[in-house]
Design a protein around this motif. Structure first.
Motif, PDB file in Angstrom:
ATOM      1  N   ARG A  97       0.837  -1.200   0.000  1.00 12.68           N
ATOM      2  CA  ARG A  97       0.000   0.000   0.000  1.00 12.68           C
ATOM      3  C   ARG A  97       0.872   1.251   0.000  1.00 12.68           C
ATOM      4  N   LEU A  98       0.704   2.084  -1.002  1.00 15.34           N
ATOM      5  CA  LEU A  98       1.437   3.337  -1.106  1.00 15.34           C
ATOM      6  C   LEU A  98       0.428   4.475  -1.207  1.00 15.34           C
ATOM      7  N   VAL A  99       0.502   5.413  -0.267  1.00 10.50           N
ATOM      8  CA  VAL A  99      -0.413   6.554  -0.243  1.00 10.50           C
ATOM      9  C   VAL A  99       0.405   7.834  -0.263  1.00 10.50           C
ATOM     10  N   GLY A 100       0.166   8.659  -1.258  1.00 14.87           N
ATOM     11  CA  GLY A 100       0.797   9.967  -1.344  1.00 14.87           C
ATOM     12  C   GLY A 100      -0.202  11.027  -0.935  1.00 14.87           C
ATOM     13  N   LEU A 101       0.120  11.772   0.136  1.00 13.06           N
ATOM     14  CA  LEU A 101      -0.784  12.781   0.698  1.00 13.06           C
ATOM     15  C   LEU A 101      -0.187  14.167   0.503  1.00 13.06           C
ATOM     16  N   ASP A 102      -0.957  15.058  -0.094  1.00 14.52           N
ATOM     17  CA  ASP A 102      -0.470  16.417  -0.308  1.00 14.52           C
ATOM     18  C   ASP A 102      -1.675  17.341  -0.472  1.00 14.52           C
ATOM     19  N   PRO A 103      -1.614  18.560   0.058  1.00 11.03           N
ATOM     20  CA  PRO A 103      -2.724  19.492  -0.137  1.00 11.03           C
ATOM     21  C   PRO A 103      -2.785  20.105  -1.526  1.00 11.03           C
ATOM     22  N   ALA A 104      -1.717  19.960  -2.304  1.00 11.00           N
ATOM     23  CA  ALA A 104      -1.630  20.606  -3.617  1.00 11.00           C
ATOM     24  C   ALA A 104      -2.026  19.642  -4.723  1.00 11.00           C
ATOM     25  N   GLY A 105      -3.213  19.844  -5.265  1.00  7.62           N
ATOM     26  CA  GLY A 105      -3.682  18.967  -6.332  1.00  7.62           C
ATOM     27  C   GLY A 105      -2.812  18.998  -7.565  1.00  7.62           C
ATOM     28  N   ALA A 106      -2.175  20.145  -7.839  1.00  2.00           N
ATOM     29  CA  ALA A 106      -1.338  20.248  -9.038  1.00  2.00           C
ATOM     30  C   ALA A 106      -0.138  19.320  -8.948  1.00  2.00           C
ATOM     31  N   MET A 107       0.438  19.183  -7.745  1.00  4.75           N
ATOM     32  CA  MET A 107       1.579  18.280  -7.577  1.00  4.75           C
ATOM     33  C   MET A 107       1.139  16.826  -7.721  1.00  4.75           C
ATOM     34  N   LEU A 108       0.010  16.487  -7.125  1.00  2.87           N
ATOM     35  CA  LEU A 108      -0.498  15.124  -7.230  1.00  2.87           C
ATOM     36  C   LEU A 108      -0.822  14.760  -8.674  1.00  2.87           C
ATOM     37  N   ALA A 109      -1.280  15.735  -9.448  1.00  6.37           N
ATOM     38  CA  ALA A 109      -1.620  15.462 -10.853  1.00  6.37           C
ATOM     39  C   ALA A 109      -0.394  14.999 -11.631  1.00  6.37           C
ATOM     40  N   VAL A 110       0.777  15.534 -11.284  1.00  5.56           N
ATOM     41  CA  VAL A 110       2.018  15.100 -11.950  1.00  5.56           C
ATOM     42  C   VAL A 110       2.275  13.627 -11.646  1.00  5.56           C
ATOM     43  N   GLY A 111       2.155  13.237 -10.384  1.00  8.06           N
ATOM     44  CA  GLY A 111       2.357  11.838 -10.011  1.00  8.06           C
ATOM     45  C   GLY A 111       1.316  10.920 -10.624  1.00  8.06           C
ATOM     46  N   ARG A 112       0.068  11.377 -10.630  1.00  8.56           N
ATOM     47  CA  ARG A 112      -1.027  10.551 -11.159  1.00  8.56           C
ATOM     48  C   ARG A 112      -0.860  10.284 -12.649  1.00  8.56           C
ATOM     49  N   ARG A 113      -0.311  11.261 -13.370  1.00  4.80           N
ATOM     50  CA  ARG A 113      -0.082  11.063 -14.812  1.00  4.80           C
ATOM     51  C   ARG A 113       0.905   9.927 -15.068  1.00  4.80           C
ATOM     52  N   ASP A 114       1.838   9.758 -14.128  1.00  3.98           N
ATOM     53  CA  ASP A 114       2.878   8.750 -14.306  1.00  3.98           C
ATOM     54  C   ASP A 114       2.423   7.372 -13.848  1.00  3.98           C
ATOM     55  N   ARG A 115       1.721   7.327 -12.686  1.00  2.00           N
ATOM     56  CA  ARG A 115       1.319   6.031 -12.133  1.00  2.00           C
ATOM     57  C   ARG A 115      -0.070   6.122 -11.540  1.00  2.00           C
ATOM     58  N   GLY A 116      -0.914   5.191 -11.976  1.00  2.00           N
ATOM     59  CA  GLY A 116      -2.258   5.105 -11.437  1.00  2.00           C
ATOM     60  C   GLY A 116      -2.408   4.049 -10.373  1.00  2.00           C
ATOM     61  N   ASP A 117      -1.326   3.348 -10.020  1.00  4.68           N
ATOM     62  CA  ASP A 117      -1.398   2.271  -9.038  1.00  4.68           C
ATOM     63  C   ASP A 117      -0.912   2.722  -7.654  1.00  4.68           C
ATOM     64  N   ILE A 118      -0.963   4.018  -7.415  1.00  6.32           N
ATOM     65  CA  ILE A 118      -0.653   4.611  -6.114  1.00  6.32           C
ATOM     66  C   ILE A 118      -1.866   5.440  -5.708  1.00  6.32           C
TER      67      ILE A 118
ATOM     68  N   TRP B 264      -3.307   8.564  -4.645  1.00  5.72           N
ATOM     69  CA  TRP B 264      -2.943   9.981  -4.557  1.00  5.72           C
ATOM     70  C   TRP B 264      -4.078  10.706  -3.846  1.00  5.72           C
ATOM     71  N   VAL B 265      -3.800  11.262  -2.680  1.00  2.60           N
ATOM     72  CA  VAL B 265      -4.847  11.839  -1.840  1.00  2.60           C
ATOM     73  C   VAL B 265      -4.578  13.319  -1.613  1.00  2.60           C
ATOM     74  N   ARG B 266      -5.508  14.155  -2.052  1.00  4.30           N
ATOM     75  CA  ARG B 266      -5.401  15.588  -1.783  1.00  4.30           C
ATOM     76  C   ARG B 266      -5.957  15.851  -0.392  1.00  4.30           C
ATOM     77  N   GLY B 267      -5.087  16.269   0.514  1.00  5.37           N
ATOM     78  CA  GLY B 267      -5.513  16.478   1.885  1.00  5.37           C
ATOM     79  C   GLY B 267      -4.324  16.725   2.786  1.00  5.37           C
ATOM     80  N   ASP B 268      -4.556  16.617   4.088  1.00  6.15           N
ATOM     81  CA  ASP B 268      -3.474  16.780   5.059  1.00  6.15           C
ATOM     82  C   ASP B 268      -3.734  15.892   6.264  1.00  6.15           C
ATOM     83  N   LEU B 269      -2.788  15.846   7.180  1.00  2.76           N
ATOM     84  CA  LEU B 269      -2.886  14.948   8.318  1.00  2.76           C
ATOM     85  C   LEU B 269      -4.003  15.330   9.279  1.00  2.76           C
ATOM     86  N   LEU B 270      -4.337  16.602   9.364  1.00  2.00           N
ATOM     87  CA  LEU B 270      -5.321  17.042  10.341  1.00  2.00           C
ATOM     88  C   LEU B 270      -6.752  16.883   9.849  1.00  2.00           C
ATOM     89  N   ARG B 271      -6.989  17.150   8.584  1.00  2.00           N
ATOM     90  CA  ARG B 271      -8.347  17.077   8.043  1.00  2.00           C
ATOM     91  C   ARG B 271      -8.615  15.784   7.293  1.00  2.00           C
TER      92      ARG B 271
END
Length: 254
Positions: free
Chosen positions: A62-83, A85-92
């Motif tokens: 299980r690999l989970v990438g957490l980041d509040p910036a959707g633009a950064m996650l979009a770069v990762g998602r374009r490369d790999r769909g088997d991770i 990618w969660v837009r969010g943060d630890l508190l919310r």
């Protein structure tokens, strides 16, 4: 507030060009940890380069990438769909699942690479984030992160400026200029001016980071029920010295 560098698509697309795999030995350090952990939460993952590389190297868990910036996650998602990618943060928790709340348990490794730990600039925020890390860890799990050692005064590299030029998308010339703006106590503010060949004008990002020493870090960790298991002063896992530039910490439930 997410720095403009991370939430603006044009800048997110440049991130990996300025930070390729071989730009820092931290990538191999964290990759080893990820490959040895069945379930990983990468907090402030950005484009998720370490997670993407782990998948390419055969990680099947299980690999989970957490980041509040959707633009950064979009770069990762374009490369790999088997991770995941969660837009969010630890508190919310995930922003797109408002009823879900923060992550709770299940992760063998929670990591913050790329000095992401330093974006938490107040005591209150840091205490809340570390409590959330503790909740996200499975029994025996590890929390691994690094901060710049304030004794090394690393911010001097941005004064008067630090200029980097790379070949960006389509081979176009891209330049970043970092400038120190203010040092106030343990908070350091700097700007980054980004120019890509073909842009009409530079795009400016402003960041503030907190530089805490090891004693302060240990106090915050203990307050969250976390204990230091290992500490390094460099990515080759050597102990900290008076000339170390990094404080690399491996912690776990106390």
């Amino acid at each position: 507030m997410v720095d403009r560098h991370f939430f603006e698509p044009d800048l997110a697309d440049l991130y990996d060009y300025f930070h390729p795999w071989d730009s820092s030995p931290q990538n191999d350090f964290y990759l080893d940890l990820v490959l040895g952990s069945p379930a990983v939460l990468d907090v402030g993952c950005g484009t998720g380069l370490i997670l993407r590389t782990a998948r390419e190297r055969g990680h099947t868990g299980r690999l989970v990438g957490l980041d509040p910036a959707g633009a950064m996650l979009a770069v990762g998602r374009r490369d790999r769909g088997d991770i995941a990618w969660v837009r969010g943060d630890l508190l919310r928790g995930p922003y797109d699942e408002p009823g879900r709340g923060p992550f709770a348990g299940g992760f063998d490794l929670v990591m913050m690479s790329g000095h992401a730990f330093q974006v938490f600039t107040s005591d209150e925020e840091l205490r809340a984030v570390l409590a959330a890390v503790r909740r996200a860890l499975a029994p025996g799990g590890r929390f691994v992160f690094e901060t710049r050692d304030p004794a090394a005064r690393g911010w001097r590299a941005w004064d008067p400026e630090r200029v980097r030029t790379v070949r960006g998308p389509g081979g176009r010339r891209a330049t970043c200029v970092h400038r120190l703006r203010e040092v106030r106590g343990d908070l350091v503010t700097f700007t980054g001016d980004y120019v890509l060949e073909g842009w009409a004008e530079p795009v400016v990002s402003r960041s503030t980071l907190r530089f805490l020493d090891a004693a302060a870090l240990d106090g915050f960790l203990a307050g969250a029920g976390l204990a230091v298991q290992e500490r390094y002063g460099d990515w080759d896992r050597t102990p900290p010295t008076a000339t170390s530039t990094e404080i690399i910490t491996v912690a776990g439930p106390a």
